[in-house]
Design an enzyme around this catalytic site. Structure first.
Site, PDB file in Angstrom:
ATOM      1  CB  THR A 323     -99.285-126.702  -2.914  1.00 39.61           C
ATOM      2  OG1 THR A 323     -99.056-127.958  -2.287  1.00 39.61           O
ATOM      3  CG2 THR A 323     -99.373-126.901  -4.407  1.00 39.61           C
ATOM      4  CG  ASP A 365     -98.207-136.179  -0.593  1.00 41.14           C
ATOM      5  OD1 ASP A 365     -98.745-135.981   0.504  1.00 41.14           O
ATOM      6  OD2 ASP A 365     -98.199-135.331  -1.505  1.00 41.14           O
ATOM      7  CB  SER A 394    -100.083-135.165  -6.297  1.00 42.80           C
ATOM      8  OG  SER A 394    -100.402-133.789  -6.328  1.00 42.80           O
TER       9      SER A 394
END
Length: 521
Positions: A323, A365, A394
């Site tokens: 990320t 996820d 998330s």
């Protein structure tokens, strides 16, 4: 530009969140998170075996990308320059190339097995059968042409035009699920930021489907009550209290957080002062808690009482870190905190042939295999199961801090579930302990996510005088690299900007853990 120079996480094929606060005080949250394709089913990865689809690798692991739509949406609402003009530097970087640094070369080498399965990825990241070496020039002509198409035709090309057709064609060829209909149906969501307070500051942060903001506010609320006024960041007693607050916030994350368009998420209850008081009172000062103490929904009655959420307390099931976060403040005081991702480093590992960009592996996820961990070792609920059009849970936590109507801090991080801990610690260091921002970002970090029942630390940064008392309290201390295959030897990468409300002077800090930089123009 990050899609060109930081392919590990910067992307056209992923998604994320953007928090905006204007100089006038208006705030908005732009949700451009990926969504599950229309053909996705709750048991699609449970059924997969052998050569079947994987939630963490390959074409079937990709959700519908949101980055291009999200940036176009933000520009249309808040920007001041033409889309085509803004793409020109990225096109130039892709066409002319840039020198590969040691970090990119090492990351390619580390993930060579996944990248090597994609012919298009091999063409970009490998030379003479090995990873690109430091100093070599990386040119990406396919990506340059894709960016030029976006410059001419706008985001529509990605979701309805030639790029969408190419994505669908390759998905069919390789067994992926994303179709042109999925791309055309993708919509950015404008949501209200979560708002809280801590030590006299207003905190604006990410709402669901990110768990980051809820867990961040819940942790800060507990510590607002539990931390003594003279607490210092390096003291074992402080670390114990913060770790226990994190443990409780992550337990609630596992039980309650999901896409609010598909499940009732009891945000107001979880972030309430009533909840914080119960959690603060439950922290033993003379010993570490255990994960089992926080496992049952009955332990969190406030959440079950949230309006419309009577059935929100579902049984928990076990849930990379690639990320990136950027923070920007302009001369007028307009501020942006944006975090976006491919999920794992290099995402699914597959590059779309002819288009030059990597796809995400965001389907991991979701709660894809009840009872088994995802690549981050995180735990989450049945409410986060795979469903068409749904956004996966998330941990991203882009955050803005204001005081007396002025933005004073812009912060966010990378690092999977460790984002929450990293951003929390930077905020505590700066707002509670008064540590200057460069030191607040650089100080050693630790992380507790409820399960596994361990306190993870950047062990090389702590002394025995700090760790031995924590062991004596019963904390199972482990180096962060032991958390999962996706965990490097650091806890998050936080990039931040502080703004002096009196002078407008800006202080930017890039986290040295992963080569972050700050620059003024």
């Amino acid at each position: 530009a990050l899609a060109v120079t930081y392919p590990q996480a910067g992307n056209l094929g992923g998604g994320g969140f953007m928090l905006v606060r204007t100089a006038g005080g208006d705030a908005a949250f732009v949700d451009y998170r990926e969504v599950a394709p229309g053909a996705a089913t709750p048991d699609m990865f449970v059924r997969a075996s052998g050569g079947g689809s994987s939630s963490a690798e390959g074409w079937g692991s990709a959700g519908v990308p949101g980055t291009v739509a999200g940036l176009a949406f933000a520009l249309a609402r808040y920007g001041s320059r033409p889309w085509k003009e803004l793409l020109e530097p990225a096109i130039r970087l892709a066409r002319e190339g840039f020198p590969v640094d040691g970090r990119l070369s090492r990351d390619i080498e580390e993930h060579a097995a996944r990248l090597g399965k994609s012919r298009a990825s091999r063409r970009i990241f490998f030379r003479r059968g090995g990873a690109l070496e430091p100093g070599e020039t990386l040119k990406q002509n396919d990506l340059a042409r894709t960016l030029e198409t976006l410059g001419r035709e706008g985001a529509r090309a990605f979701y309805e035009g030639s790029i969408a057709r190419a994505i669908e064609r390759q998905m069919r060829r390789h067994g992926g699920l994303v179709t042109r209909a999925d791309l055309a149906a993708y919509r950015v969501k404008a949501r209200e930021p979560l708002r809280g307070s801590f030590r006299g500051y207003e905190i604006l942060t990410a709402p669901p489907p990110s768990s980051g903001g809820v867990a961040l506010l819940e942790t800060l609320n507990v510590l607002d009550l539990a931390l003594p006024a003279r607490a210092r960041p390096a003291d074992p007693g402080t670390i114990h209290l913060v770790a226990e607050a994190m443990r409780r916030a992550f337990a609630d994350r596992a039980l309650y957080l999901a896409d609010p368009d598909f499940a009732c998420v009891p945000v107001s209850a979880l972030t309430s002062r009533e909840r914080a008081a119960r959690l603060a009172a439950s922290i033993p000062r003379d010993r570490a808690s255990s994960g089992a103490e926080l496992k049952t929904p009955e332990a969190v009655p406030e959440a079950a009482r949230d309006p419309g959420c009577e059935d929100a307390a579902a049984a928990a099931a076990l849930e990379s870190s690639s990320t990136t976060h950027f923070a920007v403040v302009d001369a007028r005081g307009n501020a942006v905190a944006s975090t976006y991702t491919l999920n794992e480093t290099f995402g699914a590992g597959v590059t779309v042939p002819g288009l030059g960009f990597l796809l995400n592996n965001e389907m991991d996820d979701f709660t894809t295999r009840p009872g088994a961990p995802n690549v981050h070792g995180l735990v989450q609920s049945e409410a986060n199961r795979v469903e068409p059009g749904k956004r996966p849970l998330s941990s991203m936590a882009p955050t803005l801090v204001a005081r007396d109507g002025e933005t004073v801090l812009v912060v966010g991080g990378a690092g999977g579930g460790r984002i929450i801990s990293a951003v929390t610690l930077v905020l505590l260091n700066r707002l509670a302990f008064g540590v200057p921002l460069p030191e607040a970002v650089a100080l050693p970090r630790y992380h507790h996510q409820w399960l596994p029942d361990s306190l993870f630390v950047e062990s090389q940064e702590f002394t025995g005088d700090q760790l031995d008392p924590l062991r004596a309290l019963g904390h199972d201390l482990r180096d962060i690299s032991e958390l999962s295959a996706a965990a490097p030897r650091h806890i998050g990468q936080v990039n931040a900007i502080e703004r002096d409300p009196r002078t407008g002077e800006l202080t930017g800090v890039g986290d040295g853990r992963r080569g972050g930089v700050a620059r003024g123009l």
